[in-house]
Design a protein around this motif. Structure first.
Motif, PDB file in Angstrom:
ATOM      1  N   MET A 118       5.193   9.945  -6.249  1.00  0.00           N
ATOM      2  CA  MET A 118       6.550   9.510  -5.927  1.00  0.00           C
ATOM      3  C   MET A 118       6.983   8.394  -6.878  1.00  0.00           C
ATOM      4  SD  MET A 118       6.154   9.359  -1.763  1.00  0.00           S
ATOM      5  CE  MET A 118       7.849   8.892  -1.423  1.00  0.00           C
ATOM      6  N   SER A 119       8.250   8.399  -7.239  1.00  0.00           N
ATOM      7  CA  SER A 119       8.787   7.310  -8.057  1.00  0.00           C
ATOM      8  C   SER A 119       9.061   6.112  -7.163  1.00  0.00           C
ATOM      9  CB  SER A 119      10.074   7.757  -8.739  1.00  0.00           C
ATOM     10  OG  SER A 119      11.101   7.947  -7.768  1.00  0.00           O
ATOM     11  N   ARG A 120       9.196   4.945  -7.770  1.00  0.00           N
ATOM     12  CA  ARG A 120       9.465   3.738  -6.978  1.00  0.00           C
ATOM     13  C   ARG A 120      10.790   3.871  -6.228  1.00  0.00           C
ATOM     14  NH1 ARG A 120       7.151  -1.072  -6.685  1.00  0.00           N
ATOM     15  NH2 ARG A 120       8.388  -2.833  -5.901  1.00  0.00           N
ATOM     16  N   LYS A 121      11.755   4.533  -6.862  1.00  0.00           N
ATOM     17  CA  LYS A 121      13.054   4.735  -6.224  1.00  0.00           C
ATOM     18  C   LYS A 121      12.911   5.616  -4.983  1.00  0.00           C
ATOM     19  CE  LYS A 121      17.759   6.320  -7.207  1.00  0.00           C
ATOM     20  NZ  LYS A 121      18.660   6.893  -8.252  1.00  0.00           N
ATOM     21  N   GLU A 122      12.120   6.677  -5.107  1.00  0.00           N
ATOM     22  CA  GLU A 122      11.898   7.569  -3.961  1.00  0.00           C
ATOM     23  C   GLU A 122      11.184   6.847  -2.829  1.00  0.00           C
ATOM     24  OE1 GLU A 122      11.333  12.012  -5.886  1.00  0.00           O
ATOM     25  OE2 GLU A 122       9.700  10.561  -6.112  1.00  0.00           O
ATOM     26  N   ASN A 175       0.822  -1.209   0.000  1.00  0.00           N
ATOM     27  CA  ASN A 175       0.000   0.000   0.000  1.00  0.00           C
ATOM     28  C   ASN A 175       0.856   1.260   0.000  1.00  0.00           C
ATOM     29  OD1 ASN A 175      -2.844   0.798   0.036  1.00  0.00           O
ATOM     30  ND2 ASN A 175      -2.353   1.787   1.977  1.00  0.00           N
ATOM     31  N   ILE A 176       2.010   1.188   0.647  1.00  0.00           N
ATOM     32  CA  ILE A 176       2.934   2.323   0.635  1.00  0.00           C
ATOM     33  C   ILE A 176       3.349   2.641  -0.801  1.00  0.00           C
ATOM     34  CG2 ILE A 176       5.274   3.060   1.250  1.00  0.00           C
ATOM     35  CD1 ILE A 176       4.916   1.503   3.885  1.00  0.00           C
ATOM     36  N   LYS A 202      13.556   4.501  -1.038  1.00  0.00           N
ATOM     37  CA  LYS A 202      14.499   5.235  -0.209  1.00  0.00           C
ATOM     38  C   LYS A 202      13.864   5.629   1.125  1.00  0.00           C
ATOM     39  CE  LYS A 202      17.442   9.364  -0.325  1.00  0.00           C
ATOM     40  NZ  LYS A 202      17.857  10.546  -1.144  1.00  0.00           N
ATOM     41  N   ARG A 203      12.552   5.903   1.108  1.00  0.00           N
ATOM     42  CA  ARG A 203      11.880   6.396   2.308  1.00  0.00           C
ATOM     43  C   ARG A 203      10.995   5.345   2.979  1.00  0.00           C
ATOM     44  NH1 ARG A 203       9.996  12.321  -0.131  1.00  0.00           N
ATOM     45  NH2 ARG A 203      12.074  12.937  -0.853  1.00  0.00           N
ATOM     46  N   GLU A 204      11.009   4.145   2.467  1.00  0.00           N
ATOM     47  CA  GLU A 204      10.094   3.107   2.947  1.00  0.00           C
ATOM     48  C   GLU A 204      10.203   2.869   4.445  1.00  0.00           C
ATOM     49  OE1 GLU A 204       9.468  -1.725   2.409  1.00  0.00           O
ATOM     50  OE2 GLU A 204      10.504  -0.582   0.833  1.00  0.00           O
ATOM     51  N   GLU A 205      11.403   2.670   4.945  1.00  0.00           N
ATOM     52  CA  GLU A 205      11.566   2.373   6.369  1.00  0.00           C
ATOM     53  C   GLU A 205      11.176   3.565   7.239  1.00  0.00           C
ATOM     54  OE1 GLU A 205      12.041  -0.592   7.637  1.00  0.00           O
ATOM     55  OE2 GLU A 205      12.020  -1.297   5.549  1.00  0.00           O
ATOM     56  N   GLU A 206      11.458   4.774   6.743  1.00  0.00           N
ATOM     57  CA  GLU A 206      11.065   5.960   7.489  1.00  0.00           C
ATOM     58  C   GLU A 206       9.539   6.055   7.589  1.00  0.00           C
ATOM     59  OE1 GLU A 206      12.737   9.474   5.828  1.00  0.00           O
ATOM     60  OE2 GLU A 206      14.762   8.625   5.679  1.00  0.00           O
ATOM     61  N   ILE A 207       8.853   5.721   6.500  1.00  0.00           N
ATOM     62  CA  ILE A 207       7.387   5.760   6.481  1.00  0.00           C
ATOM     63  C   ILE A 207       6.816   4.738   7.460  1.00  0.00           C
ATOM     64  CG2 ILE A 207       5.348   5.290   5.070  1.00  0.00           C
ATOM     65  CD1 ILE A 207       6.955   6.404   2.658  1.00  0.00           C
TER      66      ILE A 207
END
Length: 310
Positions: free
Chosen positions: A17-21, A7-8, A24-29
């Motif tokens: 947001m691009s998949r790369k972005e 879902n993120i 990069k921020r997945e764990e922070e989210i």
């Protein structure tokens, strides 16, 4: 059947947001949302609060020009709400326009420069935060008296005045004020005393109370048709914020409420020293103390500042 992690990526891509972005921020989210233990669980099994936290966490890691937030502070614990507030303040400092929909008055006061109050889908008021909050609190309050035709007594007027006798709706900490009211008794009432309760308008917390009997004024009886003026003088040792004043006339022995008006008056305290709280303690500028034999304070301060700049 998408998981929280999936879902993120879906919501992130919808938000631009691009998949790369996102990667990069997945764990922070995930950490921001506080759903780490359930991030690979289908979101259909999430509570509404978990869904809302995850949605805001994704939005919180964008770089938006405009951010629309609807009641996000109604979910999550205090820690999550504080994270939301900090993140929205960062957006504000970065120049993003924020439309913040909320009934959380402390957050509204903390975040907003202008406020629109809606009443039944129509504009109640649009203006400064202080004016809008005052309107909202007055609109939510109102007299709690019974029908005047049936009430033991009615409040004919109430107001706050400064030391010069001028009616006021705002003051500064430490200012001497008085609350004045007039009560008309429609029927005889025995052993009557009068009371005030001051509430923090944002939280509803009672911050001060007074009763005429406890202040030394003896209870007394009133006849039908009798009018009496009541005056409470006090010093407004309050921090910045909006406050509501409740006034009542009652017979304590029989728990009979003759008059109950809330708000009988509203008071806005204006100052820029207290970041939060309700009591104004008149703090003075702190002093610094140094160990004997240390550099002179001015030299220590200069050296410390130089080290910080370097």
């Amino acid at each position: 059947d998408l998981t929280g992690r999936e879902n993120i990526y879906l919501q992130g891509s919808i938000m631009g947001m691009s998949r790369k972005e996102i990667s990069k921020r997945e764990e922070e989210i995930i950490d921001f949302a506080g759903v780490g233990a359930f991030v690979d669980t289908p979101v259909k099994r999430y509570s509404s609060g978990m869904n809302a936290r995850l949605g805001f966490a994704i939005a919180a890691h964008l770089d938006p020009d405009v951010l629309i937030i609807d009641e996000v502070l109604s979910v999550g614990d205090m820690s999550f709400q504080e994270k939301c507030i900090r993140r929205m303040k960062e957006f504000k400092r970065q120049g993003a326009a924020i439309a913040f929909v909320s009934h959380n008055l402390p957050a509204v006061v903390d975040l907003c420069d202008r406020v629109l109050v809606l009443r039944a889908g129509s504009t109640g008021v649009l203006g400064s935060t202080g004016d809008a909050v005052e309107f909202y609190l007055g609109d939510q309050g109102g007299s709690k008296n019974a029908d005047p035709a049936d009430a033991t007594a009615v409040l004919t007027y109430s107001r706050l005045e400064n030391h010069a006798g001028q009616v006021v709706r705002s003051a500064v900490p430490g200012e001497h004020l008085s609350f004045s009211a007039e009560v008309l008794f429609n029927a005889a009432a025995l052993d009557v005393s009068f009371g005030l309760i001051v509430y923090d308008g944002a939280s509803g917390i009672k911050v001060a109370a007074a009763n005429s009997a406890s202040l030394g004024l003896a209870v007394r009886d009133f006849l039908a048709g009798e009018r009496v003026g009541v005056r409470f003088a006090f010093t407004a040792n309050l921090a910045q914020g909006q406050y509501l004043v409740e006034f009542h006339a009652a017979t304590a022995a029989t728990m009979t409420m003759h008059v109950l008006a809330m708000p009988a008056a509203m008071l806005r305290i204006e100052e820029n020293v207290s970041p939060f709280g309700v009591a104004f303690l008149a703090f003075e500028m702190p002093s610094l103390e140094f160990e004997a034999g240390a550099d002179e304070p001015s030299l220590v301060a200069t050296n410390a500042a130089a080290r910080l700049r370097s």
